[in-house]
Structures are given as structure tokens and as C-alpha cells.
Design an enzyme around this catalytic site. Structure first.
Site, PDB file in Angstrom:
ATOM      1  N   LYS A  54       0.832  -1.190   0.000  1.00 44.79           N
ATOM      2  CA  LYS A  54       0.000   0.000   0.000  1.00 44.79           C
ATOM      3  C   LYS A  54       0.876   1.252   0.000  1.00 44.79           C
ATOM      4  CE  LYS A  54      -0.983   1.693   4.229  1.00 44.79           C
ATOM      5  NZ  LYS A  54       0.221   1.940   5.009  1.00 44.79           N
TER       6      LYS A  54
ATOM      7  N   ASP B 111      -2.748  -5.858   2.453  1.00 45.59           N
ATOM      8  CA  ASP B 111      -3.165  -5.047   3.589  1.00 45.59           C
ATOM      9  C   ASP B 111      -2.739  -5.888   4.784  1.00 45.59           C
ATOM     10  OD1 ASP B 111      -4.646  -4.140   5.857  1.00 45.59           O
ATOM     11  OD2 ASP B 111      -5.846  -2.963   4.464  1.00 45.59           O
ATOM     12  N   HIS B 112      -1.636  -5.509   5.415  1.00 42.11           N
ATOM     13  CA  HIS B 112      -1.055  -6.464   6.375  1.00 42.11           C
ATOM     14  C   HIS B 112      -1.968  -6.719   7.579  1.00 42.11           C
ATOM     15  CE1 HIS B 112       0.306  -2.951   8.704  1.00 42.11           C
ATOM     16  NE2 HIS B 112       0.529  -3.769   9.692  1.00 42.11           N
TER      17      HIS B 112
ATOM     18  N   LYS C 118      -3.020 -10.523  10.130  1.00 40.87           N
ATOM     19  CA  LYS C 118      -2.942 -10.684  11.581  1.00 40.87           C
ATOM     20  C   LYS C 118      -3.904 -11.787  12.029  1.00 40.87           C
ATOM     21  CE  LYS C 118      -1.791  -5.821  12.449  1.00 40.87           C
ATOM     22  NZ  LYS C 118      -0.526  -5.735  13.161  1.00 40.87           N
TER      23      LYS C 118
ATOM     24  N   ASP D  71      -3.128   6.542   5.291  1.00 39.20           N
ATOM     25  CA  ASP D  71      -2.161   5.582   5.829  1.00 39.20           C
ATOM     26  C   ASP D  71      -2.839   4.392   6.497  1.00 39.20           C
ATOM     27  OD1 ASP D  71       0.446   4.698   6.450  1.00 39.20           O
ATOM     28  OD2 ASP D  71       0.315   5.533   8.463  1.00 39.20           O
TER      29      ASP D  71
ATOM     30  N   HIS E  94      -6.586  -0.371   6.368  1.00 43.35           N
ATOM     31  CA  HIS E  94      -6.669  -1.279   7.517  1.00 43.35           C
ATOM     32  C   HIS E  94      -8.008  -1.159   8.260  1.00 43.35           C
ATOM     33  CE1 HIS E  94      -2.539  -1.468   6.577  1.00 43.35           C
ATOM     34  NE2 HIS E  94      -2.063  -0.587   7.426  1.00 43.35           N
TER      35      HIS E  94
HETATM   36  C1  BG6 Z   1       1.295   0.796   8.321  1.00 48.05           C
HETATM   37  C2  BG6 Z   1       1.369   2.296   8.396  1.00 48.05           C
HETATM   38  O1  BG6 Z   1       0.513   0.396   7.233  1.00 48.05           O
HETATM   39  O2  BG6 Z   1       0.728   0.304   9.513  1.00 48.05           O
HETATM   40  C3  BG6 Z   1       2.141   2.748   9.608  1.00 48.05           C
HETATM   41  O3  BG6 Z   1       1.974   2.806   7.223  1.00 48.05           O
HETATM   42  C4  BG6 Z   1       1.600   2.108  10.859  1.00 48.05           C
HETATM   43  O4  BG6 Z   1       2.100   4.168   9.740  1.00 48.05           O
HETATM   44  C5  BG6 Z   1       1.468   0.611  10.674  1.00 48.05           C
HETATM   45  O5  BG6 Z   1       2.469   2.400  11.924  1.00 48.05           O
HETATM   46  C6  BG6 Z   1       0.742  -0.017  11.852  1.00 48.05           C
HETATM   47  O6  BG6 Z   1       0.823  -1.398  11.735  1.00 48.05           O
HETATM   48  P1  BG6 Z   1       0.784  -2.323  13.014  1.00 48.05           P
HETATM   49  O7  BG6 Z   1       0.864  -3.704  12.470  1.00 48.05           O
HETATM   50  O8  BG6 Z   1       1.959  -1.920  13.872  1.00 48.05           O
HETATM   51  O9  BG6 Z   1      -0.511  -2.021  13.689  1.00 48.05           O
END
Ligand code: BG6
Length: 506
Positions: A169, A198-199, A203, A256, A261
Site C-alpha cells: 500500500k 493489507d497487512h 494478523k 495511511d 486497515h
Molecule cells: C502501516 C502504516 O501500514 O501500519 C504505519 O503505514 C503504521 O504508519 C502501521 O504504523 C501499523 O501497523 P501495526 O501492524 O503496527 O498495527
């Protein structure tokens, strides 16, 4: 590796076909912090195919050995399993190499093809390729064209080998740019070859939202407007922009975190049961939720959205600067580092049920939480006790788990009630919270399993809602200040208090 009795029966036996993962932008942080540790952990879990190989592509000249040494260092630092198993790493590293080149130079793709063909011969990777674009989005179209020009994209109908492209992304910065990028990519690739990451979907606790909702019958009868008063979703971070000022100035919290997310969390909380647990059935249902989101008129944008920006404050007892003092940030920046929204999902299940969502940097703590607030009892018998919501809270991170909050009688002669919690915690039930998001997602790409990736129409529909909000914000006042280390600006509270509700204390 199943050395934990609580995890018995959990190990996956899905092993992908032999393949090479090519990482564009391999000298970046993501490769070192997330991608290589994830691939190494897949090797530790014996989930990689024989002959598995990785090629990093980036501009700086670098011998293979130097690239390997850098990655070894990254894995030692960022892998969830420590220390690195050296024998296993050495074996894994035999398949790791580096190709130097500029992404806009056709010669880069010719060298890449030669290296890939060499791997096909020496490590039997059979022409199967995953191209991971860990680059700024402006490079996506050019790289895909370069790959196609060098004959590196197999036809999707060719069942003897696969070519898949993974995109980090952000996918576009608004509706128009997302559509333009999609059109570009589809000239060369079919949708089934595209994996938009979309990581959050990788999870475990996010996947568990589906398992919880559709693998159990007890809550489904309650999961609707008849029983639910409202839903809250919080993605809070205590960190600031961490040296990413340049990126953040252009992105802001909406682009972001929220447009991707957070909206995925909302879709999983609100969707109908899919007819099957497969990529199209699951994503069809998510898209229906996004389509049912009530669009915000320009006036609604000011009424139902909040944007904030952190000013100097304290986080965990430490003084921290404001956003405008961060490196690469304009001293008059109008970029939001916090936002909150009230949405409605206009369908039968959710008619009249508000979804309050918020996300931000430099908030009081790091927590991602989805809470379902049930309606109050119709007639109060225990007048001396404070009226409290029954809340079902899905904790995405940290301390992944689920909590059900309900009223219970305080022992003693009086009929006094107090809220208590019934808890499930991953740590206690399974002896840990499982693999990292990127492990699951990389494995799924190699397996051709797209359920946890965002489909083209999901991205488009999400932008259809958020592009007008961005337009409204551009013309509106600047973001409201909040002190770093708090829960955001005053208007975020007011968004709920106006409705006689309040944010859950987290
Ligand atoms: C990313 C954002 O996609 O997700 C970051 O670009 C953010 O700004 C991060 O810190 C948060 O991911 P997680 O897995 O730490 O909740």
C-alpha cells in the site's frame, strides 16, 4: 515446528510449489524488518518449497554476499524467533541473491530474467515467480511494464507456471489515481495475478474475526440492529511518524491507516456470512458492506468526521515534539495525524447502528480494538447500579483475544451490580499469538490463495467514500490540535457524547 503442546494440530501442511520471490526495493526497511524475517520464519516452520529462492532488486550495486550479510543482520534483529538458527540460515541463504538495476531501465529486467532462468535450472524453481513491489507506488506501473517487456509475466492461463505481483500500500492516493493505477496494471496482469497487501488481514486476530463470527452460532442471532447499539473501532498508536515525515505529509492518517486497515476491520465486523470460505465469496461480502456505507455529503463531512494533529506532549512520561516539529514536516502542515468518523451501514442488518471509528499517531497507547456495544436492558431492575453496556471486545493487538463484559452481582446483602469480564487470550489458549502477518501473507501468495488480499473493487469502493471526505477536508479548517499522549482532540469525544455515548476506555 510443533514443540508446544498447546499448538498441537495447528501446523499447516500447505507447501507451495517451488518458486522465486523477487523483491523490488530490496534495500528498503520493509525487506529487512518484515519480508526477510517472514521468509526465514517460514523456512524455520518448514513451510517453504524445496529450492525456494529470493532475489532482491535495487539501484545500488552490491555483491550477493553483501546482500545476504545485510539480510542476516536484519533477521537477527527483527525475527520473532531468536537467535537465528545458523545452519538453517546458511541453507536458506544459498537461494538468496541480488540484482542491481534501475527500475526504469530495460536492461535491469534482462539481467533479472537471466538470474531467474539460472535459478530455474540450478534450483528447479520451474518458472514460478512472485514479484513483490516494495517500492513507492509511483514505480508500480513502470516495474510491471518492465517485467512484461522482458517476458517475465506468464499468461494466467499457463497452468505450468505462475507469475504473481504483490503490491504494497498505498494503492492510489484518491479514487482517480487508484483507478488509473488499476487500469495500468490490468493491461498486463489479470486480477487473479494481483495481490494487494493489507497487512492487517494477515494478523491472526483479524482472521479470527471471521472464525469467531462464522464458526460459532451463539452470537450471530444478536449481531444486528435489534440487539446492537453501536460499534467502535480504534487503531491507536503511541509512536509518531518515526522519520517518515516526507511520506506522512502526503498521506495523513486517512490514507495511511483508515482507507485500508480500518475499513477492512469494519467490513469484517459488518459483513454477511460468505457462501464459502474462498477468495471471491469472502471478498464479495466485504464489498457489499463498503457499498452499503452511507456516503457523507459535504455538510456531513464537517458533522461526522474529526481530524486532529498532535502537538508537543508526553508519551509514557517522556516529552515528545509535535508533528510540525518532526523532520521533513512543514511548520504549517495541515496533515492529520488523527481522525475519527461516524458511519452508517445502510442495509437491513445495520440500519440505524452507528460505527464510530478512530485512528491516530501519538495517542495514549498502542491498541487496536473492535468493540460491539449491545443495547441496554429494556427495564432496569437494579436501579442502584450504574447502567453499563454489555460489550464484546475483539482485541486485535496487543494481548490478542476477546472479552465479553457483562453485569454481575457484587457479593453481599445488596443487589448491587458491577461489570465483569469473561476473557479469551491467545497466549493462554494457544501458548502464543502465532506467526506474523507477513508470514501468512507471503505463504498465501505462493499458494495462490487470495482471500486475505484486497480486490480491485474493494479498493475502488473504499476510495469512493474517502475521496469526497479528503476534498471536504481540503476546503475545511485545519486539523484540531491534541497533546501527544492523549486520546485525540476534543471533537473526537464530542462525536460520541452528542449521541449520548462515549468511547470505550482502553
Ligand atoms: C502501516 C502504516 O501500514 O501500519 C504505519 O503505514 C503504521 O504508519 C502501521 O504504523 C501499523 O501497523 P501495526 O501492524 O503496527 O498495527
Amino acid at each position: 515446528m510443533n514443540d508446544n503442546p498447546l499448538r498441537e494440530g495447528i501446523a499447516s501442511d500447505r507447501i507451495p510449489d517451488p518458486c522465486t520471490v523477487v523483491i523490488f526495493g530490496a534495500s528498503g526497511d520493509l525487506t529487512k524488518r518484515k519480508l526477510m524475517p517472514a521468509l526465514y520464519n517460514l523456512a524455520v516452520s518448514r513451510l517453504l518449497p524445496p529450492g525456494f529462492s529470493v532475489l532482491g532488486v535495487a539501484r545500488r550495486p552490491k555483491p550477493d554476499e553483501v546482500f545476504r550479510a545485510e539480510q542476516h543482520e536484519g533477521v537477527s534483529q527483527f525475527s520473532r524467533r531468536k537467535p537465528v538458527e545458523e545452519v538453517l540460515w546458511n541453507d536458506f541463504a544459498q537461494g538468496v541473491g541480488y540484482v542491481q538495476g534501475s527500475f526504469d531501465d530495460a536492461a535491469t529486467y534482462v539481467s533479472l530474467r537471466e538470474r531467474l532462468e539460472h535459478l530455474d535450472r540450478t534450483r528447479n524453481t520451474r518458472g514460478n515467480r512472485v514479484f513483490y513491489l516494495s517500492t513507492p507506488p509511483a514505480e508500480f506501473s513502470g516495474i510491471v511494464r518492465g517485467l512484461a517487456g522482458a517476458g517475465l509475466i506468464a499468461d494466467r492461463k499457463d497452468t505450468s507456471r505462475f507469475s504473481r505481483v504483490v503490491l504494497e500500500k498505498p494503492f492510489g492516493v484518491d479514487l482517480h489515481s487508484a483507478e488509473a493505477l488499476d487500469t495500468d496494471l490490468h493491461q498486463v496482469l489479470s486480477e487473479s495475478q494481483l495481490y494487494r497487501i493489507d497487512h492487517y488481514l494477515g494478523k491472526e486476530a483479524v482472521q479470527n474475526m471471521l472464525a469467531f463470527r462464522f464458526g460459532n452460532a451463539i452470537f450471530e442471532p444478536l449481531w444486528n440492529r435489534a440487539h446492537i447499539d453501536h460499534v467502535q473501532i480504534t487503531v491507536a498508536e503511541d509512536i509518531g511518524v518515526e522519520g517518515r515525515g516526507k511520506f506522512y505529509e502526503k498521506a495523513g492518517t486517512l490514507r495511511d491507516i483508515v482507507q485500508n486497515h480500518l475499513i477492512q476491520l469494519l467490513a469484517l465486523a459488518a459483513m454477511e456470512a460468505p457462501v464459502a470460505f474462498d477468495a471471491n465469496a469472502v471478498r464479495d461480502e466485504k464489498v457489499k458492506v463498503l457499498r452499503a456505507l452511507r456516503p457523507l455529503s459535504r455538510e456531513d463531512v464537517y458533522r461526522y468526521t474529526v481530524r486532529g494533529q498532535y502537538h508537543p506532549g508526553g508519551v509514557s512520561g517522556k516529552a515528545v515534539p509535535g508533528y510540525r516539529e518532526e523532520p521533513d514536516v512543514s511548520p504549517t502542515s495541515r496533515t492529520e495525524t488523527f481522525c475519527a468518523f461516524k458511519f452508517y451501514v445502510d442495509n437491513w442488518r445495520w440500519h440505524g447502528v452507528p460505527f464510530y471509528i478512530r485512528a491516530g499517531k501519538r495517542l495514549a497507547r498502542r491498541i487496536t480494538d473492535v468493540s460491539v456495544h449491545f443495547k441496554a436492558v429494556p427495564h432496569r431492575l437494579f436501579a442502584d447500579s450504574p447502567a453499563e453496556d454489555n460489550v464484546l471486545a475483539l482485541r486485535i493487538q496487543p494481548d490478542e483475544g476477546i472479552t465479553l463484559r457483562f453485569a454481575s452481582k457484587v457479593p453481599g446483602p445488596r443487589n448491587l451490580l458491577r461489570p465483569v469480564n469473561m476473557e479469551f487470550r491467545y497466549g493462554a489458549a494457544f501458548g502464543g499469538s502465532g506467526p506474523e502477518a507477513y508470514e501468512r501473507l507471503l505463504l498465501d501468495v505462493m499458494l495462490g490463495e487470495a482471500t486475505l488480499f484486497t480486490r480491485s473493487d474493494e479498493v475502488r469502493t473504499s476510495w469512493e467514500h474517502f475521496s469526497p471526505i479528503l476534498d471536504g477536508w481540503r476546503e475545511g479548517p485545519e486539523p484540531e490540535p491534541y497533546a501527544a499522549g492523549t486520546w485525540g482532540p476534543a471533537s473526537a469525544e464530542a462525536l460520541l457524547t452528542r449521541d449520548g455515548r462515549r468511547w470505550r476506555r482502553l
